[in-house]
Design a protein around this motif. Structure first.
Motif, mmCIF file in Angstrom:
data_model
loop_
_atom_site.group_PDB
_atom_site.id
_atom_site.type_symbol
_atom_site.label_atom_id
_atom_site.label_comp_id
_atom_site.label_asym_id
_atom_site.label_seq_id
_atom_site.Cartn_x
_atom_site.Cartn_y
_atom_site.Cartn_z
ATOM 1 N N ARG A 22 31.145 6.861 20.064
ATOM 2 C CA ARG A 22 31.983 7.936 20.608
ATOM 3 C C ARG A 22 31.442 9.306 20.180
ATOM 4 N N GLU A 23 31.057 9.390 18.922
ATOM 5 C CA GLU A 23 30.495 10.613 18.366
ATOM 6 C C GLU A 23 29.230 11.034 19.118
ATOM 7 N N ARG A 24 28.382 10.036 19.396
ATOM 8 C CA ARG A 24 27.146 10.294 20.140
ATOM 9 C C ARG A 24 27.439 10.801 21.543
ATOM 10 N N LEU A 25 28.388 10.114 22.198
ATOM 11 C CA LEU A 25 28.754 10.501 23.558
ATOM 12 C C LEU A 25 29.302 11.917 23.602
ATOM 13 N N ARG A 26 30.085 12.235 22.581
ATOM 14 C CA ARG A 26 30.684 13.559 22.510
ATOM 15 C C ARG A 26 29.591 14.625 22.356
ATOM 16 N N LEU A 27 28.643 14.327 21.481
ATOM 17 C CA LEU A 27 27.545 15.265 21.251
ATOM 18 C C LEU A 27 26.683 15.403 22.508
ATOM 19 N N GLU A 28 26.497 14.259 23.200
ATOM 20 C CA GLU A 28 25.701 14.280 24.424
ATOM 21 C C GLU A 28 26.349 15.155 25.489
ATOM 22 N N SER A 29 27.649 15.033 25.634
ATOM 23 C CA SER A 29 28.309 15.825 26.668
ATOM 24 C C SER A 29 28.360 17.299 26.267
ATOM 25 N N ARG A 30 28.478 17.552 24.960
ATOM 26 C CA ARG A 30 28.417 18.944 24.504
ATOM 27 C C ARG A 30 27.030 19.538 24.724
ATOM 28 N N GLN A 38 23.497 27.931 28.361
ATOM 29 C CA GLN A 38 22.377 28.612 27.703
ATOM 30 C C GLN A 38 22.600 28.852 26.217
ATOM 31 N N GLN A 39 23.035 27.797 25.552
ATOM 32 C CA GLN A 39 23.233 27.882 24.101
ATOM 33 C C GLN A 39 21.990 27.439 23.328
ATOM 34 N N LEU A 40 20.942 27.067 24.051
ATOM 35 C CA LEU A 40 19.711 26.694 23.359
ATOM 36 C C LEU A 40 18.836 27.938 23.183
ATOM 37 N N VAL A 41 18.255 28.061 22.000
ATOM 38 C CA VAL A 41 17.371 29.200 21.742
ATOM 39 C C VAL A 41 16.102 28.719 21.054
ATOM 40 N N LEU A 42 15.039 29.477 21.237
ATOM 41 C CA LEU A 42 13.808 29.172 20.528
ATOM 42 C C LEU A 42 13.632 30.142 19.371
ATOM 43 N N TYR A 43 13.307 29.599 18.216
ATOM 44 C CA TYR A 43 12.886 30.391 17.071
ATOM 45 C C TYR A 43 11.371 30.258 16.982
ATOM 46 N N TYR A 44 10.738 31.210 16.324
ATOM 47 C CA TYR A 44 9.280 31.211 16.276
ATOM 48 C C TYR A 44 8.807 31.337 14.839
ATOM 49 N N GLN A 45 8.014 30.362 14.409
ATOM 50 C CA GLN A 45 7.474 30.439 13.051
ATOM 51 C C GLN A 45 6.006 30.867 13.122
ATOM 52 N N PRO A 46 5.655 31.933 12.371
ATOM 53 C CA PRO A 46 4.271 32.407 12.398
ATOM 54 C C PRO A 46 3.288 31.338 11.918
ATOM 55 N N GLN A 47 2.156 31.281 12.576
ATOM 56 C CA GLN A 47 1.026 30.479 12.129
ATOM 57 C C GLN A 47 -0.049 31.471 11.692
ATOM 58 N N VAL A 48 -0.571 31.243 10.500
ATOM 59 C CA VAL A 48 -1.374 32.260 9.844
ATOM 60 C C VAL A 48 -2.787 31.742 9.550
ATOM 61 N N ASP A 49 -3.773 32.590 9.794
ATOM 62 C CA ASP A 49 -5.140 32.267 9.407
ATOM 63 C C ASP A 49 -5.226 32.348 7.889
ATOM 64 N N LEU A 61 10.354 26.621 17.903
ATOM 65 C CA LEU A 61 11.236 25.569 17.373
ATOM 66 C C LEU A 61 12.637 25.760 17.935
ATOM 67 N N ILE A 62 13.144 24.720 18.561
ATOM 68 C CA ILE A 62 14.411 24.859 19.284
ATOM 69 C C ILE A 62 15.608 24.783 18.335
ATOM 70 N N ARG A 63 16.629 25.548 18.651
ATOM 71 C CA ARG A 63 17.916 25.492 17.975
ATOM 72 C C ARG A 63 19.012 25.504 19.017
ATOM 73 N N TRP A 64 20.130 24.936 18.608
ATOM 74 C CA TRP A 64 21.314 24.930 19.464
ATOM 75 C C TRP A 64 22.345 25.812 18.790
ATOM 76 N N LEU A 65 22.660 26.897 19.484
ATOM 77 C CA LEU A 65 23.606 27.868 18.939
ATOM 78 C C LEU A 65 24.991 27.559 19.481
ATOM 79 N N ASP A 66 25.708 26.720 18.750
ATOM 80 C CA ASP A 66 27.034 26.309 19.203
ATOM 81 C C ASP A 66 28.054 27.374 18.821
#
Ligand code: C2E
Ligand code: MG
Ligand code: MG
Ligand code: MG
Length: 279
Positions: A22-30, A38-49, A61-66
């Motif tokens: 039930r918990e999974r289904l709830r999360l899936e529908s959310r 459009q609650q999904l956002v991308l964060y960006y982590q620097p890659q360095v020489d 890197l994806i995040r869900w801003l609930d």
């Protein structure tokens, strides 16, 4: 924790299952709603020489801003996206959003910055991926050679003959290919030799106890040497301490990302940091 006897026991067990289902289904529908709203956002982590200290790219890197729960980690919702099939929709969005962002940064004066995106094994199994990337590169104008696809060992090390075909087709688009979390899966050296890869990303678990841990130190040394022999670059993941960076520099690792330099940042924060670094 299943009880093996008695009616109470089995009732308890199946209740338990229902609960987690039930918990999974709830999360899936959310999650479905989150995509639409459009609650999904991308964060960006620097890659360095590692030698010059210059920012050369970013991992998206994806995040869900609930609205209620705040930031939800991909560790929690990507598995649900995968089991429900929503990963395909999310995957397309990640490709588009990151290429659009990369092109925008270019127009704002950050030139030559690469963007790495995480590709689920399920996305990689579908040939639609080729078309999605082709379309996005065309519509956003982002250069193919600045887009890096992070694949996992498990996506690559299947028995399918089409893995190599898929990789070759992706290479023909001009994109770069990286293996994420390298060393934690089951890579075959025979395959590594065969695959048209560009980057090995050493998993954080090998980095954590550097430079003290002798076996990890030798494993990192060996990965760098192997990668360079095969013509790949090496990036170390999850670098948190200067001592780790110093060791990685000494063994010839090419680049790194990690909290030592920066956490994953919002697009705005990434832009500010990259501008400061350029100046
Ligand atoms: P990953 O691709 O291996 O990403 C590295 C993870 O390590 C990220 O966690 C990052 O925030 C974290 N990290 C980076 N530097 C450090 C450090 O110095 N210390 C520590 N403790 N952690 C560090 P995050 O963002 O929670 O992502 C977790 C995983 O979720 C990723 O592992 C990736 O497998 C998956 N993921 C993230 N975004 C996407 C996406 O857009 N699509 C797909 N399919 N998977 C994604
Ligand atoms: Mg990654
Ligand atoms: Mg990784
Ligand atoms: Mg990981």
């Amino acid at each position: 924790k299943a009880k093996s006897e008695g009616r109470n026991g089995s009732a308890y067990y199946s209740d338990d299952l229902t609960q987690s289902a039930r918990e999974r289904l709830r999360l899936e529908s959310r999650l479905r709603t989150a995509i639409l709203e459009q609650q999904l956002v991308l964060y960006y982590q620097p890659q360095v020489d590692i030698a010059s200290g210059q920012i050369i790219g970013a991992e998206a890197l994806i995040r869900w801003l609930d609205p209620e729960d705040g930031l939800i980690s991909p560790e929690r919702f990507i598995p649900i996206a995968e089991s429900s099939g929503l990963i395909h929709e999310i995957g397309v969005w990640v490709i588009e959003q990151s290429c659009r962002q990369g092109e925008l940064w270019h127009q704002q004066g950050l030139h030559g910055l690469s963007i790495a995106i995480n590709v689920s094994p399920l996305q990689f199994q579908r040939c639609a991926l080729i078309q999605q990337i082709t379309d996005t590169l065309l519509s956003t104008g982002f250069p193919a050679d600045l887009l890096e696809l992070e694949l996992t060992e498990s996506a690559l090390m299947t028995q399918q003959a089409d893995v190599l075909t898929m990789l070759r087709q992706l290479k023909q688009l001009g994109v770069r290919l990286a293996i994420d979390d390298f060393g934690t899966g089951y890579s075959s050296l025979a395959y590594l030799k065969l695959f048209p890869l560009d980057v090995l990303k050493i998993d954080k678990s090998f980095i954590d106890q550097l430079p003290k841990h002798q076996q990890d130190a030798e494993i990192c040394r060996a990965i760098v040497s192997l990668a360079h022999t095969l013509g790949f670059k090496v990036l170390a993941e999850g670098v948190e301490y200067q001592g780790q960076r110093d060791f990685l520099t000494a063994i010839g690792c090419d680049c790194f990302q990690g909290y030592l330099f920066a956490q994953p940042l919002t697009a705005d924060d990434f832009f500010q940091l990259a501008l400061q670094h350029k100046a």
